[in-house]
Enzyme design. Structure first.
Site, PDB file in Angstrom:
ATOM      1  N   CYS A 137       0.842  -1.182   0.000  1.00 26.01           N
ATOM      2  CA  CYS A 137       0.000   0.000   0.000  1.00 26.01           C
ATOM      3  C   CYS A 137       0.886   1.244   0.000  1.00 26.01           C
ATOM      4  CB  CYS A 137      -0.879  -0.041   1.239  1.00 26.01           C
ATOM      5  SG  CYS A 137      -1.508   1.560   1.736  1.00 26.01           S
ATOM      6  N   GLU A 138       0.657   2.144  -0.964  1.00 27.02           N
ATOM      7  CA  GLU A 138       1.527   3.327  -1.033  1.00 27.02           C
ATOM      8  C   GLU A 138       1.194   4.348   0.044  1.00 27.02           C
ATOM      9  OE1 GLU A 138       1.031   4.911  -4.963  1.00 27.02           O
ATOM     10  OE2 GLU A 138      -0.531   6.302  -4.340  1.00 27.02           O
ATOM     11  N   HIS A 139       0.068   4.154   0.741  1.00 21.82           N
ATOM     12  CA  HIS A 139      -0.291   5.101   1.788  1.00 21.82           C
ATOM     13  C   HIS A 139       0.304   4.743   3.133  1.00 21.82           C
ATOM     14  CE1 HIS A 139      -3.713   5.492  -1.175  1.00 21.82           C
ATOM     15  NE2 HIS A 139      -3.109   6.655  -1.205  1.00 21.82           N
ATOM     16  N   CYS A 208      -2.718  -2.742   6.155  1.00 21.56           N
ATOM     17  CA  CYS A 208      -2.966  -1.468   6.832  1.00 21.56           C
ATOM     18  C   CYS A 208      -4.384  -1.407   7.388  1.00 21.56           C
ATOM     19  CB  CYS A 208      -2.695  -0.288   5.904  1.00 21.56           C
ATOM     20  SG  CYS A 208      -3.664  -0.320   4.406  1.00 21.56           S
TER      21      CYS A 208
HETATM   22 ZN   LIG Z   1      -2.925   1.551   3.396  1.00 20.44          ZN
END
Ligand SMILES: [Zn+2]
Length: 245
Positions: A137-139, A208
């Site tokens: 996940c890039e976040h 996440c």
């Molecule tokens: Zn994420």
């Protein structure tokens, strides 16, 4: 969600730019807004946001720089890097970032796809399902793990089945957003197979979501991209029947 807050607010180095005029309160709320967008996993474009100079540095230069930065992160957290167990961690993480889990950022690593004539004149749908997806996940920079299911109807050419796995893996091995990953795989298959008749479905768990925030370890996220013949209801249903989602 419109993309302006990110596009206007962050410069190429990922730093907040001068629009905030140094006002501490607005700085905070702006940062929170950016954080919130990431928590909602909102992507701003179908292209992976890369800088023009993304590949000016060699892989070994990148490993050396990331190693140094990661050492700083650990030190900041209070870890004692002289401990034998931790000593090799910054280098190990840096090498893993560049050569393994984010190798798919570099177009030089894109799998070479050769296509073959469809000698058997097989003109039905071809489905490859349960393709392993391991992404990040890039976040939050936490793993996204799941399965991709791909279908296409040959337009006269076919590709080796393992090449589909390689295409999925290449686009997965970057900081990603699941919707973008789905579309990037579909677009590459369209190009390689010279057809619009493509379906890509990804069913994946986001660490996440399970390890932080809402901490739900049961939910998974399904994204789909259909084009050409897969926009026909009957064709799409046949595909979904094969992958049994
Ligand atoms: Zn994420």
């Amino acid at each position: 969600m419109n993309e302006k807050p990110i596009m206007n607010g962050v410069n190429g180095n990922g730093r907040l730019n001068g629009k905030l005029n140094g006002n501490h309160h607005s700085h905070n709320s702006f940062t929170e807004q950016i954080v919130e967008m990431g928590d909602m996993h909102t992507a701003t474009s179908l292209e992976t946001p890369l800088r023009n100079d993304a590949f000016d540095l060699s892989d070994s230069d990148k490993i050396a720089i990331i190693e140094e930065k990661f050492r700083e992160i650990l030190t900041t957290l209070g870890m004692d890097l002289t401990d034998d167990s931790l000593r090799g961690t910054p280098h190990r993480v840096a090498k893993m970032y560049v050569r393994e889990i984010f190798y798919g950022l570099n177009p030089a690593n894109k799998p070479k796809i050769s296509v073959f004539d469809n000698k058997f004149k097989y003109d039905e749908m071809l489905v490859e399902k349960e393709i392993q997806v391991q992404s990040f996940c890039e976040h939050h920079f936490l793993p996204i793990v799941g399965r991709a299911h791909v279908g296409y109807v040959s337009n006269g050419v076919v590709i080796g089945l393992s090449k589909i796995n390689r295409i999925v893996d290449y686009f997965a091995r970057r900081p990603q957003v699941q919707e973008r990953l789905t579309v990037q795989i579909a677009n590459e298959l369209k190009r390689a197979l010279n057809t619009d008749d493509i379906a890509v479905v990804i069913d994946a768990k986001h660490m996440c979501v399970s390890c932080r925030g809402i901490q739900d370890d049961h939910s998974s996220t399904v994204t789909a991209e259909y084009s050409g013949k897969f926009n026909d209801r009957a064709t799409r249903e046949e595909f979904l029947k094969y992958i049994r989602l």
